[in-house]
Scaffold this motif. Structure first.
Motif, PDB file in Angstrom:
ATOM      1  N   ASP A 196       0.872  -1.160   0.000  1.00 36.64           N
ATOM      2  CA  ASP A 196       0.000   0.000   0.000  1.00 36.64           C
ATOM      3  C   ASP A 196       0.922   1.227   0.000  1.00 36.64           C
ATOM      4  O   ASP A 196       1.902   1.256   0.739  1.00 36.64           O
ATOM      5  CB  ASP A 196      -0.859  -0.028   1.266  1.00 36.64           C
TER       6      ASP A 196
ATOM      7  N   TYR B 231       0.838   4.070   1.329  1.00 35.23           N
ATOM      8  CA  TYR B 231       0.996   4.794   2.583  1.00 35.23           C
ATOM      9  C   TYR B 231       1.729   3.994   3.649  1.00 35.23           C
ATOM     10  O   TYR B 231       2.089   4.525   4.690  1.00 35.23           O
ATOM     11  CB  TYR B 231      -0.361   5.318   3.049  1.00 35.23           C
ATOM     12  N   GLU B 232       1.994   2.721   3.376  1.00 33.20           N
ATOM     13  CA  GLU B 232       2.792   1.907   4.294  1.00 33.20           C
ATOM     14  C   GLU B 232       4.274   2.256   4.225  1.00 33.20           C
ATOM     15  O   GLU B 232       5.028   1.929   5.125  1.00 33.20           O
ATOM     16  CB  GLU B 232       2.609   0.421   3.991  1.00 33.20           C
TER      17      GLU B 232
ATOM     18  N   PRO C 112       6.172   8.164   5.903  1.00 32.88           N
ATOM     19  CA  PRO C 112       6.106   8.404   7.348  1.00 32.88           C
ATOM     20  C   PRO C 112       4.671   8.297   7.843  1.00 32.88           C
ATOM     21  O   PRO C 112       3.742   8.797   7.190  1.00 32.88           O
ATOM     22  CB  PRO C 112       6.630   9.840   7.490  1.00 32.88           C
ATOM     23  N   PRO C 113       4.456   7.620   8.970  1.00 37.02           N
ATOM     24  CA  PRO C 113       3.083   7.457   9.475  1.00 37.02           C
ATOM     25  C   PRO C 113       2.484   8.792   9.929  1.00 37.02           C
ATOM     26  O   PRO C 113       3.197   9.670  10.421  1.00 37.02           O
ATOM     27  CB  PRO C 113       3.238   6.494  10.649  1.00 37.02           C
ATOM     28  N   VAL C 114       1.178   8.930   9.729  1.00 36.24           N
ATOM     29  CA  VAL C 114       0.423  10.089  10.209  1.00 36.24           C
ATOM     30  C   VAL C 114      -0.851   9.567  10.854  1.00 36.24           C
ATOM     31  O   VAL C 114      -1.285   8.448  10.572  1.00 36.24           O
ATOM     32  CB  VAL C 114       0.086  11.084   9.063  1.00 36.24           C
ATOM     33  N   PRO C 115      -1.473  10.376  11.715  1.00 35.43           N
ATOM     34  CA  PRO C 115      -2.744   9.948  12.308  1.00 35.43           C
ATOM     35  C   PRO C 115      -3.808   9.729  11.242  1.00 35.43           C
ATOM     36  O   PRO C 115      -3.732  10.269  10.140  1.00 35.43           O
ATOM     37  CB  PRO C 115      -3.120  11.123  13.220  1.00 35.43           C
ATOM     38  N   ALA C 116      -4.824   8.956  11.608  1.00 37.98           N
ATOM     39  CA  ALA C 116      -5.926   8.659  10.698  1.00 37.98           C
ATOM     40  C   ALA C 116      -7.169   9.424  11.114  1.00 37.98           C
ATOM     41  O   ALA C 116      -7.342   9.784  12.277  1.00 37.98           O
ATOM     42  CB  ALA C 116      -6.217   7.162  10.706  1.00 37.98           C
TER      43      ALA C 116
ATOM     44  N   HIS D 125      -6.231  13.698   2.356  1.00 39.15           N
ATOM     45  CA  HIS D 125      -5.086  14.147   3.147  1.00 39.15           C
ATOM     46  C   HIS D 125      -5.454  15.491   3.775  1.00 39.15           C
ATOM     47  O   HIS D 125      -5.792  16.436   3.050  1.00 39.15           O
ATOM     48  CB  HIS D 125      -3.857  14.327   2.255  1.00 39.15           C
TER      49      HIS D 125
ATOM     50  N   THR E 250       3.866  14.824   1.475  1.00 40.29           N
ATOM     51  CA  THR E 250       4.682  14.231   2.537  1.00 40.29           C
ATOM     52  C   THR E 250       5.053  15.264   3.600  1.00 40.29           C
ATOM     53  O   THR E 250       5.114  14.946   4.781  1.00 40.29           O
ATOM     54  CB  THR E 250       5.952  13.590   1.939  1.00 40.29           C
TER      55      THR E 250
ATOM     56  N   ARG F  64      -4.519  11.396   7.560  1.00 39.89           N
ATOM     57  CA  ARG F  64      -4.989  10.819   6.291  1.00 39.89           C
ATOM     58  C   ARG F  64      -6.139   9.858   6.566  1.00 39.89           C
ATOM     59  O   ARG F  64      -6.122   9.107   7.540  1.00 39.89           O
ATOM     60  CB  ARG F  64      -3.840  10.080   5.620  1.00 39.89           C
TER      61      ARG F  64
END
Length: 180
Positions: A10, A12-13, A16-20, A140, A163, A169
Motif C-alpha cells: 500500500d 501509505y505503508e 512516514p506514518p500520520v494519524p488517521a 489528506h 509528505t 490521512r
C-alpha cells in the motif's frame, strides 16, 4: 492474463506514518468491488467518481487533497486515477460525479493530470484477467491552505509535497477486476 508478480505495498505503508481520520462513501467500501459506474469507459464503465465524505480530521487542518491511486497497475510506478488539490477546509464531502470537472465543484481546488492525461477522475481499468486491483482513495488533511502547485504538476510531485504537509490521512480501498 496472470502477470505472476508480487503484490506491491500500500503506498501509505512506505511513507512516514500520520494519524488517521474517517473517510466514508455511499458508493465504495473497503475491500469490496467497485461498481462498473466507477470504472473507465475502456472497460465498459461510466467513469463517475464516487461520493466521498470525511470527518474527525485535526482541528488545525487548513485544506485537503483527494487522491485515487492503483498500486497494482503493471507499470512499476502504479497508476494515478485522481489528484484533487487545494480543497478548502470547509469542504468535507464530494458528491458522486464531482471528479468529472477539474475543480470537483470546490472553489479554488483543481485536479492535476491523472495517468490518463486528464484533469479529472479516471475510473478503474486493470488489465483483463489480472488479479483484483486496489484503488486507494485517500483524503489528506493539510497544514497549509494551498499547496504551491499548478495544474501541470505531476501526481508524483503532488505526493512529494503532501509528505511535508499532511497532518492526517483517511483512506478507503475498494477493488476492481476485469475478468479475462
Amino acid at each position: 492474463m496472470n502477470l505472476d508478480r508480487q503484490i506491491p505495498p500500500d503506498p501509505y505503508e512506505v511513507l512516514p506514518p500520520v494519524p488517521a481520520f474517517t473517510l466514508t462513501s455511499n458508493d465504495v467500501q473497503n475491500g469490496e468491488p467497485l461498481a462498473a459506474e466507477f470504472a473507465h469507459p475502456s472497460v465498459g464503465g461510466a467513469n463517475i467518481s464516487p461520493q466521498l465524505a470525511w470527518t474527525g480530521f485535526p482541528a488545525e487542518t487548513k485544506s485537503f487533497t483527494v487522491t485515487c491511486y492503483d498500486p497494482d497497475a503493471p507499470t512499476g510506478s502504479g497508476f494515478w486515477h485522481w489528484v484533487l488539490v487545494n480543497v478548502p477546509a470547509e469542504v468535507t464531502e464530494l458528491p458522486q460525479g464531482a471528479g468529472q470537472t477539474p475543480s470537483a465543484g470546490a472553489s479554488g481546488a483543481f485536479s492535476v493530470r491523472n495517468d490518463y492525461g486528464e484533469q479529472s477522475y479516471g475510473g478503474a481499468a486493470p488489465p483483463a484477467g489480472d488479479h483484483p486491483h486496489r484503488y486507494v482513495f485517500a483524503v489528506h488533511a493539510l497544514d497549509v491552505e494551498k499547496l504551491d502547485l499548478t495544474p501541470e504538476a505531476s501526481p508524483a510531485y503532488v505526493g512529494f509535497n503532501l509528505t511535508f504537509h499532511t497532518l492526517a490521512r483517511a483512506v478507503i480501498r475498494p477493488t476492481y477486476q476485469v475478468k479475462g
